[in-house]
Design an enzyme around this catalytic site. Structure first.
Site, PDB file in Angstrom:
ATOM      1  NE  ARG A   8      -0.619   2.064   3.260  1.00 39.23           N
ATOM      2  CZ  ARG A   8       0.294   2.967   3.826  1.00 39.23           C
ATOM      3  NH1 ARG A   8       0.279   4.045   3.647  1.00 39.23           N
ATOM      4  NH2 ARG A   8       0.917   2.251   4.875  1.00 39.23           N
ATOM      5  CG  ASP A   9       4.067   3.568   2.595  1.00 42.07           C
ATOM      6  OD1 ASP A   9       3.952   4.586   2.034  1.00 42.07           O
ATOM      7  OD2 ASP A   9       5.246   3.474   3.653  1.00 42.07           O
ATOM      8  CG  HIS A 202       6.515   2.767   8.382  1.00 42.96           C
ATOM      9  ND1 HIS A 202       5.973   1.865   7.477  1.00 42.96           N
ATOM     10  CD2 HIS A 202       6.735   3.837   7.471  1.00 42.96           C
ATOM     11  CE1 HIS A 202       5.426   2.081   6.542  1.00 42.96           C
ATOM     12  NE2 HIS A 202       6.067   3.550   6.295  1.00 42.96           N
ATOM     13  CG  HIS A 204      10.010   6.201   4.792  1.00 39.93           C
ATOM     14  ND1 HIS A 204       9.132   7.407   4.458  1.00 39.93           N
ATOM     15  CD2 HIS A 204       9.448   5.164   4.975  1.00 39.93           C
ATOM     16  CE1 HIS A 204       7.985   6.769   4.382  1.00 39.93           C
ATOM     17  NE2 HIS A 204       8.016   5.599   4.896  1.00 39.93           N
ATOM     18  CB  CYS A 235       7.234  10.826   2.831  1.00 38.12           C
ATOM     19  SG  CYS A 235       6.386  12.322   3.005  1.00 38.12           S
ATOM     20  CG  ASN A 245       8.024   2.301   2.012  1.00 36.70           C
ATOM     21  OD1 ASN A 245       7.880   2.968   3.237  1.00 36.70           O
ATOM     22  ND2 ASN A 245       7.172   2.747   1.138  1.00 36.70           N
TER      23      ASN A 245
END
Length: 283
Positions: A8-9, A202, A204, A235, A245
């Site tokens: 999804r990300d 989570h 990055h 992002c 990610n």
């Protein structure tokens, strides 16, 4: 160690719409790998994230008959949470609560106080419907807006979540701002202070900084990690275009390096990695 795969990300920011059938086929490949959880979609406004406007249709096409992997859906408000909660196949609802007031307003059009109130209501909804709320503390390692950030600020947010009975909190490095020097103290302080909460990372990262970040979190006691095959996504506000990610391949490399078993089906993972190349090839 729990591995949460986040297609999804990886997909949500892509401008070109990925056909529903393509998404569904890719997710079905991921369901065969053995991940603890699949962050598969998002029940949010189609205007806000048009790429995920077909999450309900994708969910209907998933083959859950022979997988141990649980499904997680991201929601941005109570309306989305109520929609997601109607689907018995979903185990987790994820909500982004920002440590940054500015980002909370940008992301969910709320103040952090309003978002915290929603977290309480979502948690009650999850309790009633047999689901678990995963609260992501976004901008958890700093923000680009000049909003207050410190380990004490993050601890205060966590204290408020603990008081609500939240079971899972994922510290989220929304823009790749984290370093080993910020990751280690946060997890080292939070994990023993809140034993009823499962903490996740989570993160990055750029291709060259992933190892120090994973190692810092793991050594500090974190055992729940989000990743995305190929490191896709991230992002759009990150200052470095290489920031994406955490690549799942890197998480597996870290486990192998430390003699730890991922619990994944290596052949199925290889197939999923090949499939990802096709899904993201033209984006």
């Amino acid at each position: 160690m729990k591995l949460i795969e986040c297609p999804r990300d990886a997909m949500q920011g892509l401008p070109e719409f990925i056909p529903t059938a393509t998404k569904t086929a890719y997710l079905n490949t991921l369901l065969k790998v053995g991940f603890d959880t699949l962050d598969f979609g998002s029940f949010v406004s189609p205007k806000a994230i048009p790429q995920l406007r077909d999450t309900a249709e994708v969910l209907a096409g998933l083959d859950l008959s022979a997988t141990k992997t649980k499904l997680l859906a991201i929601v941005a408000n109570l309306r989305g949470a109520e929609t997601a909660a109607q689907h018995p196949e979903i185990s987790y609802l994820g909500f982004p609560l920002s440590v940054s007031e500015t980002f909370q307003r940008r992301n969910t059009n709320q103040t952090t106080a309003e978002a915290l109130a929603d977290v309480a209501t979502m948690h009650e909804l999850c309790e009633r419907t047999g689901k678990t709320l995963v609260t992501y503390l976004s901008m958890g390692f700093g923000n680009p807006y000049g909003d207050a950030w410190s380990p004490e600020v993050v601890t205060d947010f966590t204290q408020q979540l603990a008081a609500l009975g939240i079971h899972i909190v994922a510290l989220s490095d929304t823009i790749g701002a984290s370093t080993a020097a910020t990751i280690a103290p946060l997890f080292s302080a939070l994990i023993p202070a809140f034993p009823a909460i499962e903490f996740g990372a989570h993160l990055h990262t750029t291709p060259t900084t992933w190892h120090e970040k994973v190692s810092a979190a793991y050594q500090a006691g974190c055992r729940r990690f989000d990743g995305a095959i190929g490191g896709f996504g991230g992002c759009p506000m990150a200052a470095d275009e290489l920031t994406g990610n955490m690549a799942t391949e890197n998480l597996l490399a870290f486990l192998a390096e430390n003699g730890l078993d991922s619990g994944l089906d290596s052949a199925a993972f290889a197939q999923a990695r090949a499939a990802a190349t096709g899904v993201f090839a033209f984006h």
